[in-house]
Design an enzyme around this catalytic site. Structure first.
Site, PDB file in Angstrom:
ATOM      1  N   LYS A 209      -7.054 -19.133  -1.168  1.00 14.68           N
ATOM      2  CA  LYS A 209      -6.782 -18.110  -0.160  1.00 14.68           C
ATOM      3  C   LYS A 209      -7.091 -18.678   1.224  1.00 14.68           C
ATOM      4  O   LYS A 209      -8.081 -19.389   1.402  1.00 14.68           O
ATOM      5  CB  LYS A 209      -7.665 -16.887  -0.410  1.00 14.68           C
ATOM      6  CG  LYS A 209      -7.429 -15.750   0.542  1.00 14.68           C
ATOM      7  CD  LYS A 209      -8.330 -14.579   0.182  1.00 14.68           C
ATOM      8  CE  LYS A 209      -8.117 -13.439   1.149  1.00 14.68           C
ATOM      9  NZ  LYS A 209      -9.028 -12.305   0.851  1.00 14.68           N
TER      10      LYS A 209
ATOM     11  N   CYS B 122      -1.508 -28.325   4.069  1.00 11.32           N
ATOM     12  CA  CYS B 122      -1.414 -29.704   3.567  1.00 11.32           C
ATOM     13  C   CYS B 122      -1.011 -29.726   2.092  1.00 11.32           C
ATOM     14  O   CYS B 122      -1.537 -28.975   1.278  1.00 11.32           O
ATOM     15  CB  CYS B 122      -2.771 -30.384   3.748  1.00 11.32           C
ATOM     16  SG  CYS B 122      -2.863 -32.044   3.034  1.00 11.32           S
TER      17      CYS B 122
ATOM     18  N   CYS C 141      -2.758 -29.025   7.574  1.00 11.69           N
ATOM     19  CA  CYS C 141      -2.189 -30.342   7.848  1.00 11.69           C
ATOM     20  C   CYS C 141      -2.727 -30.877   9.177  1.00 11.69           C
ATOM     21  O   CYS C 141      -2.811 -30.140  10.159  1.00 11.69           O
ATOM     22  CB  CYS C 141      -0.664 -30.215   7.920  1.00 11.69           C
ATOM     23  SG  CYS C 141       0.177 -31.729   8.411  1.00 11.69           S
TER      24      CYS C 141
ATOM     25  N   HIS D 298      -0.293 -37.023   6.451  1.00 14.06           N
ATOM     26  CA  HIS D 298       0.783 -37.295   5.486  1.00 14.06           C
ATOM     27  C   HIS D 298       1.721 -38.398   5.991  1.00 14.06           C
ATOM     28  O   HIS D 298       2.343 -39.085   5.187  1.00 14.06           O
ATOM     29  CB  HIS D 298       1.570 -36.017   5.172  1.00 14.06           C
ATOM     30  CG  HIS D 298       2.247 -35.421   6.358  1.00 14.06           C
ATOM     31  ND1 HIS D 298       1.653 -34.508   7.182  1.00 14.06           N
ATOM     32  CD2 HIS D 298       3.479 -35.658   6.868  1.00 14.06           C
ATOM     33  CE1 HIS D 298       2.488 -34.172   8.140  1.00 14.06           C
ATOM     34  NE2 HIS D 298       3.608 -34.860   7.980  1.00 14.06           N
TER      35      HIS D 298
HETATM   36  S1  FES Z   1       0.650 -32.579   4.466  1.00 14.42           S
HETATM   37 FE1  FES Z   1      -1.322 -33.397   4.244  1.00 14.42          FE
HETATM   38  S2  FES Z   1      -1.863 -33.935   6.246  1.00 14.42           S
HETATM   39 FE2  FES Z   1       0.107 -33.133   6.454  1.00 14.42          FE
END
Ligand code: FES
Length: 62
Positions: free
Chosen positions: A12, A24, A35, A39
């Site tokens: 949540k 993320c 995020c 990534h």
């Molecule tokens: S999806 Fe993990 S840092 Fe952006």
């Protein structure tokens, strides 16, 4: 992707009405569960194609 950073499970999050949270999906964010752009390095290092998912909270009717 696997959780190599040992982030705790999250089921949540709070998102203010009308706002978007970028969640993320690579497990490498320093701001997990949000995020932080990590990534991009994951994708460059592994050839993967992962990125965040945007979740926008709707407004509730009173
Ligand atoms: S999806 Fe993990 S840092 Fe952006």
């Amino acid at each position: 992707m696997i959780n190599t950073q040992n982030h705790p499970d999250r089921d949540k999050i709070e998102v203010a009405a009308g706002k978007t949270a970028w969640i993320c999906r690579c497990w490498q964010s320093g701001k997990f569960p949000y995020c932080d752009g990590s990534h991009r390095k994951v994708n460059a290092d592994t050839g993967d194609h992962v990125g965040p998912i945007g979740v926008t909270a709707g407004k509730t009717e009173a």
